[in-house]
Motif scaffolding. Structure first.
Motif, mmCIF file in Angstrom:
data_model
loop_
_atom_site.group_PDB
_atom_site.id
_atom_site.type_symbol
_atom_site.label_atom_id
_atom_site.label_comp_id
_atom_site.label_asym_id
_atom_site.label_seq_id
_atom_site.Cartn_x
_atom_site.Cartn_y
_atom_site.Cartn_z
ATOM 1 N N LEU A 29 30.700 40.440 49.486
ATOM 2 C CA LEU A 29 30.302 40.189 48.109
ATOM 3 C C LEU A 29 31.052 41.127 47.161
ATOM 4 O O LEU A 29 31.570 40.698 46.135
ATOM 5 C CB LEU A 29 28.794 40.359 47.944
ATOM 6 C CG LEU A 29 28.251 40.172 46.532
ATOM 7 C CD1 LEU A 29 28.464 38.739 46.055
ATOM 8 C CD2 LEU A 29 26.783 40.528 46.496
ATOM 9 N N TRP A 30 31.112 42.415 47.516
ATOM 10 C CA TRP A 30 31.857 43.380 46.704
ATOM 11 C C TRP A 30 33.335 43.003 46.613
ATOM 12 O O TRP A 30 33.947 43.078 45.563
ATOM 13 C CB TRP A 30 31.747 44.772 47.298
ATOM 14 C CG TRP A 30 30.411 45.409 47.178
ATOM 15 C CD1 TRP A 30 29.372 45.016 46.368
ATOM 16 C CD2 TRP A 30 29.945 46.546 47.888
ATOM 17 N NE1 TRP A 30 28.300 45.855 46.542
ATOM 18 C CE2 TRP A 30 28.620 46.801 47.469
ATOM 19 C CE3 TRP A 30 30.511 47.374 48.850
ATOM 20 C CZ2 TRP A 30 27.875 47.850 47.968
ATOM 21 C CZ3 TRP A 30 29.770 48.424 49.350
ATOM 22 C CH2 TRP A 30 28.469 48.658 48.911
ATOM 23 N N LYS A 31 33.895 42.581 47.744
ATOM 24 C CA LYS A 31 35.313 42.203 47.768
ATOM 25 C C LYS A 31 35.562 40.984 46.870
ATOM 26 O O LYS A 31 36.518 40.947 46.102
ATOM 27 C CB LYS A 31 35.738 41.900 49.204
ATOM 28 C CG LYS A 31 37.198 41.570 49.347
ATOM 29 C CD LYS A 31 37.539 41.375 50.812
ATOM 30 C CE LYS A 31 38.980 40.968 51.002
ATOM 31 N NZ LYS A 31 39.290 40.747 52.423
ATOM 32 N N LYS A 32 34.677 40.011 46.959
ATOM 33 C CA LYS A 32 34.791 38.819 46.124
ATOM 34 C C LYS A 32 34.714 39.183 44.642
ATOM 35 O O LYS A 32 35.516 38.708 43.832
ATOM 36 C CB LYS A 32 33.680 37.833 46.483
ATOM 37 C CG LYS A 32 33.685 36.569 45.691
ATOM 38 C CD LYS A 32 32.530 35.671 46.129
ATOM 39 C CE LYS A 32 32.393 34.479 45.230
ATOM 40 N NZ LYS A 32 31.240 33.655 45.615
ATOM 41 N N GLU A 33 33.750 40.038 44.290
ATOM 42 C CA GLU A 33 33.606 40.477 42.894
ATOM 43 C C GLU A 33 34.858 41.198 42.416
ATOM 44 O O GLU A 33 35.306 41.010 41.283
ATOM 45 C CB GLU A 33 32.391 41.386 42.741
ATOM 46 C CG GLU A 33 31.073 40.675 42.907
ATOM 47 C CD GLU A 33 30.811 39.655 41.809
ATOM 48 O OE1 GLU A 33 31.125 39.952 40.647
ATOM 49 O OE2 GLU A 33 30.308 38.568 42.128
ATOM 50 N N LEU A 34 35.411 42.035 43.266
ATOM 51 C CA LEU A 34 36.632 42.760 42.908
ATOM 52 C C LEU A 34 37.773 41.789 42.638
ATOM 53 O O LEU A 34 38.457 41.885 41.620
ATOM 54 C CB LEU A 34 37.017 43.726 44.026
ATOM 55 C CG LEU A 34 38.335 44.461 43.821
ATOM 56 C CD1 LEU A 34 38.162 45.555 42.765
ATOM 57 C CD2 LEU A 34 38.832 45.050 45.120
ATOM 58 N N ILE A 36 37.737 38.567 41.954
ATOM 59 C CA ILE A 36 37.517 37.583 40.895
ATOM 60 C C ILE A 36 37.360 38.222 39.519
ATOM 61 O O ILE A 36 37.879 37.704 38.529
ATOM 62 C CB ILE A 36 36.287 36.717 41.224
ATOM 63 C CG1 ILE A 36 36.597 35.850 42.443
ATOM 64 C CG2 ILE A 36 35.879 35.849 40.048
ATOM 65 C CD1 ILE A 36 35.407 35.093 42.969
ATOM 66 N N ASN A 37 36.661 39.335 39.447
ATOM 67 C CA ASN A 37 36.293 39.884 38.139
ATOM 68 C C ASN A 37 37.042 41.140 37.709
ATOM 69 O O ASN A 37 37.245 41.344 36.520
ATOM 70 C CB ASN A 37 34.793 40.185 38.111
ATOM 71 C CG ASN A 37 33.968 38.934 38.266
ATOM 72 O OD1 ASN A 37 34.289 37.896 37.703
ATOM 73 N ND2 ASN A 37 32.928 39.011 39.057
ATOM 74 N N VAL A 38 37.425 41.968 38.632
ATOM 75 C CA VAL A 38 38.006 43.259 38.254
ATOM 76 C C VAL A 38 39.531 43.224 38.206
ATOM 77 O O VAL A 38 40.131 43.592 37.202
ATOM 78 C CB VAL A 38 37.514 44.376 39.201
ATOM 79 C CG1 VAL A 38 38.167 45.693 38.859
ATOM 80 C CG2 VAL A 38 36.000 44.493 39.127
#
Length: 60
Positions: free
Chosen positions: A30-35, A37-39
């Motif tokens: 989940l953290w990797k996906k957020e990174l 896609i969003n960061v």
């Protein structure tokens, strides 16, 4: 961020990282996906596209 950096830069396996930091692999992904896609796109759009396409496959 340190957890993801260790995985991406040093190519440490997800299993080892999750054991070391005592986190659930689902949370890691989940953290990797957020990174991805969003960061990263906000930091440098060109570089983030290259990272996604060449170096870091997204695991869902």
């Amino acid at each position: 961020m340190q957890v993801l950096r260790e995985h991406l830069e040093n190519q440490v396996s997800v299993v080892k990282i999750c054991e070391q930091y005592n986190i659930n692999p689902n949370l890691f992904y989940l953290w990797k996906k957020e990174l991805l896609i969003n960061v990263l796109p906000r930091m440098n759009p060109f570089k983030s596209v290259l990272i996604c396409l060449i170096r870091v496959p997204i695991d869902f």
